[in-house]
Design a protein around this motif. Structure first.
Motif, mmCIF file in Angstrom:
data_model
loop_
_atom_site.group_PDB
_atom_site.id
_atom_site.type_symbol
_atom_site.label_atom_id
_atom_site.label_comp_id
_atom_site.label_asym_id
_atom_site.label_seq_id
_atom_site.Cartn_x
_atom_site.Cartn_y
_atom_site.Cartn_z
ATOM 1 N N TYR A 134 0.949 -1.095 0.038
ATOM 2 C CA TYR A 134 0.077 -0.073 0.030
ATOM 3 C C TYR A 134 0.806 1.170 -0.084
ATOM 4 N N GLY A 135 0.541 2.282 -0.636
ATOM 5 C CA GLY A 135 1.204 3.519 -0.616
ATOM 6 C C GLY A 135 1.542 4.151 0.663
ATOM 7 N N GLU A 136 2.534 4.744 0.626
ATOM 8 C CA GLU A 136 2.777 5.503 2.160
ATOM 9 C C GLU A 136 2.090 6.630 2.410
ATOM 10 N N ILE A 187 -1.325 -7.468 1.385
ATOM 11 C CA ILE A 187 -0.841 -7.634 -0.018
ATOM 12 C C ILE A 187 0.511 -7.923 0.133
ATOM 13 N N PRO A 188 0.754 -9.304 0.399
ATOM 14 C CA PRO A 188 2.216 -9.246 0.904
ATOM 15 C C PRO A 188 3.302 -9.677 -0.222
#
Length: 167
Positions: free
Chosen positions: A114-116, A127-128
């Motif tokens: 995921y985005g920061e 979402i590994p």
């Protein structure tokens, strides 16, 4: 309270055991031999197999703290086996022996894609990445989730960030 802490060779497990030993009876377990320096708890070697030895290990415990951390010295196959089969065996034995709670120590790494700029909460799906240590945390969480869903044992999953140590 009687607490079993898995992954006894890890710095995290030994730190937890040392912190908890003042007020609780703590037992460490691991798949290999470990030199235990802290006082107030014992160590029992266990392969976390699907047999009576795992039941004996968890018997009489009030809670289990189970680390999903992969052993970097093990093969990828053995790391994945520990994450899935050994976690399953531990949960099965704990449920059979009437242990009320298992705390699974996972990692925030399973949410790194995921985005920061996003505020990710516990409701977001992981979402590994495909590296084995991250997959181990993710797969261990799934095993825990299925046991909790069937109400065989109460499971709390803690996703930890990168840990730093004050030496």
């Amino acid at each position: 309270m009687r607490i079993l802490v898995t992954g006894g060779a890890s710095r995290l497990a030994q730190g937890l055991a040392a912190s908890l030993a003042g007020e609780h009876h703590v037992r460490l377990t691991g798949r290999g031999e470990v030199a235990i320096e802290a006082k107030g708890f014992d160590f029992v070697r266990s392969d976390l197999g699907h047999d009576e030895t795992t039941n004996e290990l968890v018997g009489g415990m009030d809670a289990v703290i189970h680390s999903g951390e992969a052993d970097p010295s093990a093969s990828e196959s053995d790391q994945l086996d520990a994450a899935m089969r050994c976690t399953y065996n531990l949960l099965w034995a704990a449920a059979e022996e009437g242990v009320s709670r298992l705390i699974y120590l996972s990692s925030l790494r399973i949410l790194e894609k995921y985005g920061e700029g996003l505020v990710v909460t516990e409701r977001w799906r992981p979402i590994p990445a495909t590296d084995v240590p991250t997959l181990c945390y993710h797969l261990g969480e799934y095993v825990c989730r299925e046991f909790a869903r069937e109400s065989k044992i109460s499971v709390v999953c803690l996703r930890l960030g990168d840990l730093s140590w004050n030496d």
